[in-house]
Design an enzyme around this catalytic site. Structure first.
Site, PDB file in Angstrom:
ATOM      1  N   GLU A  24       0.823  -1.208   0.000  1.00 22.59           N
ATOM      2  CA  GLU A  24       0.000   0.000   0.000  1.00 22.59           C
ATOM      3  C   GLU A  24       0.859   1.262   0.000  1.00 22.59           C
ATOM      4  OE1 GLU A  24      -4.387  -0.606   1.773  1.00 22.59           O
ATOM      5  OE2 GLU A  24      -3.045   0.354   3.167  1.00 22.59           O
ATOM      6  N   HIS A  59       8.303 -26.914  -0.167  1.00 25.07           N
ATOM      7  CA  HIS A  59       7.654 -27.966  -0.949  1.00 25.07           C
ATOM      8  C   HIS A  59       6.541 -27.404  -1.814  1.00 25.07           C
ATOM      9  CE1 HIS A  59       9.844 -31.004   1.387  1.00 25.07           C
ATOM     10  NE2 HIS A  59       9.777 -30.077   2.327  1.00 25.07           N
ATOM     11  N   LYS A  96     -13.532   1.499  -2.700  1.00 24.57           N
ATOM     12  CA  LYS A  96     -14.410   1.857  -1.580  1.00 24.57           C
ATOM     13  C   LYS A  96     -15.650   2.589  -2.101  1.00 24.57           C
ATOM     14  CE  LYS A  96     -11.235   2.296   2.336  1.00 24.57           C
ATOM     15  NZ  LYS A  96     -10.644   3.172   3.323  1.00 24.57           N
TER      16      LYS A  96
HETATM   17  O1  PA5 Z   1      -3.189   1.974   5.895  1.00 27.84           O
HETATM   18  C1  PA5 Z   1      -4.330   2.362   5.816  1.00 27.84           C
HETATM   19  O2  PA5 Z   1      -4.645   3.539   6.068  1.00 27.84           O
HETATM   20  C2  PA5 Z   1      -5.464   1.428   5.450  1.00 27.84           C
HETATM   21  O3  PA5 Z   1      -5.039   0.214   5.007  1.00 27.84           O
HETATM   22  C3  PA5 Z   1      -6.400   1.237   6.647  1.00 27.84           C
HETATM   23  O4  PA5 Z   1      -5.677   0.664   7.714  1.00 27.84           O
HETATM   24  C4  PA5 Z   1      -7.602   0.361   6.330  1.00 27.84           C
HETATM   25  O5  PA5 Z   1      -8.231   0.766   5.133  1.00 27.84           O
HETATM   26  C5  PA5 Z   1      -8.628   0.430   7.461  1.00 27.84           C
HETATM   27  O6  PA5 Z   1      -9.031   1.748   7.648  1.00 27.84           O
HETATM   28  P1  PA5 Z   1      -9.788   2.249   8.935  1.00 27.84           P
HETATM   29  O7  PA5 Z   1      -8.889   2.062  10.113  1.00 27.84           O
HETATM   30  O8  PA5 Z   1     -10.076   3.684   8.672  1.00 27.84           O
HETATM   31  O9  PA5 Z   1     -11.032   1.438   9.072  1.00 27.84           O
END
Ligand code: PA5
Length: 455
Positions: A279, A308, A422
């Protein structure tokens, strides 16, 4: 004892022919100076809060956990991504080593079977539900929260308000409103810390303290590593060095990063790493708006199990991977392999050896085989699995990820590519304000169906 980083097989040698040379690293060291400058600037802008977490004051967590510890046996985390993966990883790492007697379950999907499975393992009345979401809007977390709230209201009407704790933004969002109205115990995700960098905030520390992890020691480990990551010389600074080597490999087309712990307890950390690396670094545009489409696909593998399964590909398939083993040197308990068939050469070589000896031998054997095959690899060595070592590991990879992002000249803290999905989910589920997107999706589906490409 601290974790160590063995990078010998990442460097050019007669075996790793396309390895990174020390000269390449030295020649690019100006990037480290630029990264330090950018880090300083962005830290002052209050967006790199993870760096300050080793100094985080945890009194509010320990006093709360001490006050409720006897009331509950299980905690269920309702969260996803950065609001779940670190919790899971710390629990998996320490549950056997420390013989933790509380259980943690992480509901990080909207899979009805998984929800049912978790609910079937707990005694509802003796379970604390920890809703974690920085934004307070994530559809997955909101939906599991609504399901659990409904169940608790019906089955535990007198105690449900105490059985829910909420970790979210300090002001914003629908959950803050509920906290104020229903009086749930609340914890905060600091503004300055992004989701995937937040495991050492209330996000990961509350569940860790609940299960009996020494969270002070986790932070101490992070502090030790922060100290190392301030070293000016790249050769003494593991975050800068590993970021640089991975960056240079990305430039040479090694677009896959495999994390391969040789111990099940650390396998969930490979999941945590996958989110962090993917990410943070997978970006279409650089900071100047130029389309660059960079990143390195993180893959997880488990030793010895995946020897394996995956190693054939890593050794003989495309030479497009950088492999990071994770090794644990000392196990607190072990099994000795019994000498049941002393006359049978097929098995008698194993007799009287500890099973961990076999694990470590196989790890080294894999390293040697991959090196002989010219495949870049390194080893992160845990002297043993302790809270301090885990804190070090977390900080090292968070720091390394940000620095790698700086080398790539991207923003490692955002995730614009996740937003489109989203929004489409909101539209598909009929959320108000997303009517136009819903129309577009309708058109898309009709067009796709017209083409009839399903057999
Ligand atoms: O790194 C990030 O910001 C995202 O991966 C969030 O952790 C994830 O989308 C969850 O978001 P939230 O904590 O707002 O529910």
């Amino acid at each position: 004892m601290s974790i160590r980083f063995d990078y010998a097989n990442l460097l050019h040698s007669n075996k790793i022919a396309d390895g990174i040379t020390t000269a390449e690293i030295e020649n690019n060291s100006y990037l480290c100076d630029l990264a330090r400058e950018r880090f300083k600037k962005e830290h002052a802008q209050n967006i790199l809060g993870f760096y300050d977490l080793p100094d985080y004051q945890i009194g509010h967590i320990t006093s709360y956990i001490n006050s409720i510890r006897d009331d509950y046996d299980d905690m269920v985390v309702l969260g996803i991504g950065g609001s779940a993966l670190g919790n899971k990883a710390i629990y998996s790492a320490l549950k056997t080593v420390k013989k933790l007697n509380k259980r943690l379950h992480v509901m990080d999907n909207v899979d009805p079977l998984m929800i049912e499975d978790i609910l079937s393992q707990i005694d509802l009345k003796r379970t604390l539900f920890n809703v974690i979401t920085k934004s307070g809007t994530t559809a997955e977390t909101m939906s599991t929260f609504l399901i659990i709230l409904d169940i608790l209201k019906k089955k535990c009407p007198d105690s449900y308000k105490k059985q829910i704790i909420v970790t979210t933004d300090k002001e914003k969002g629908f959950l803050r409103q509920l906290i104020n109205e229903d009086g749930y115990k609340a914890f905060v995700v600091p503004d300055s810390v992004g989701g995937r960098f937040s495991v050492l905030t209330d996000v990961g520390l509350v569940s860790s303290a609940f299960i009996g992890v020494d969270i002070d020691a986790l932070l101490q480990g992070a502090k030790n590593m922060r100290e190392k990551c301030t070293k000016q010389s790249i050769w003494e600074n593991p975050a800068y060095l590993n970021a640089m080597i991975h960056y240079l490999y990305m430039k040479k087309g090694k677009n896959i990063s495999v994390m391969m712990p040789y111990v099940n307890a650390l396998y969930d950390f490979a999941d945590w790493y996958r989110q962090l690396w993917a990410e943070s670094l997978g970006k279409r545009y650089n900071i100047n708006g130029k389309k660059i489409e960079v990143g390195q696909t993180p893959v997880k593998a488990l030793g010895t199990t995946d020897q394996h399964s995956q190693i054939q590909l890593y050794a003989e398939g495309p030479n497009d991977k950088v492999i990071s083993f994770i090794t644990v040197e000392k196990f607190d308990f072990d099994y000795q392999i019994p000498n049941l068939f002393p006359l049978l050469d097929e098995v008698n070589y194993l007799a009287d050896k500890n099973i961990s000896e076999l694990l470590l031998a196989e790890r080294l054997a894999t390293e040697i085989a991959l090196t002989d095959a010219g495949r870049a690899n390194c080893n992160i060595i845990f002297p043993e699995i302790t809270e301090e070592n885990i804190g070090e590991f977390i900080f090292l990879y968070e720091m390394q990820t940000v620095i790698a992002g700086y080398f790539l000249q991207i923003n490692p803290l955002d995730q614009p590519g996740v937003e489109a999905g989203k929004i489409a989910t909101y539209a598909l589920m009929g959320k108000k304000g997303f009517e136009k997107e819903a129309d577009d999706i309708n058109k898309y589906s009709k067009e796709k169906n017209r083409n009839g490409r399903i057999i």
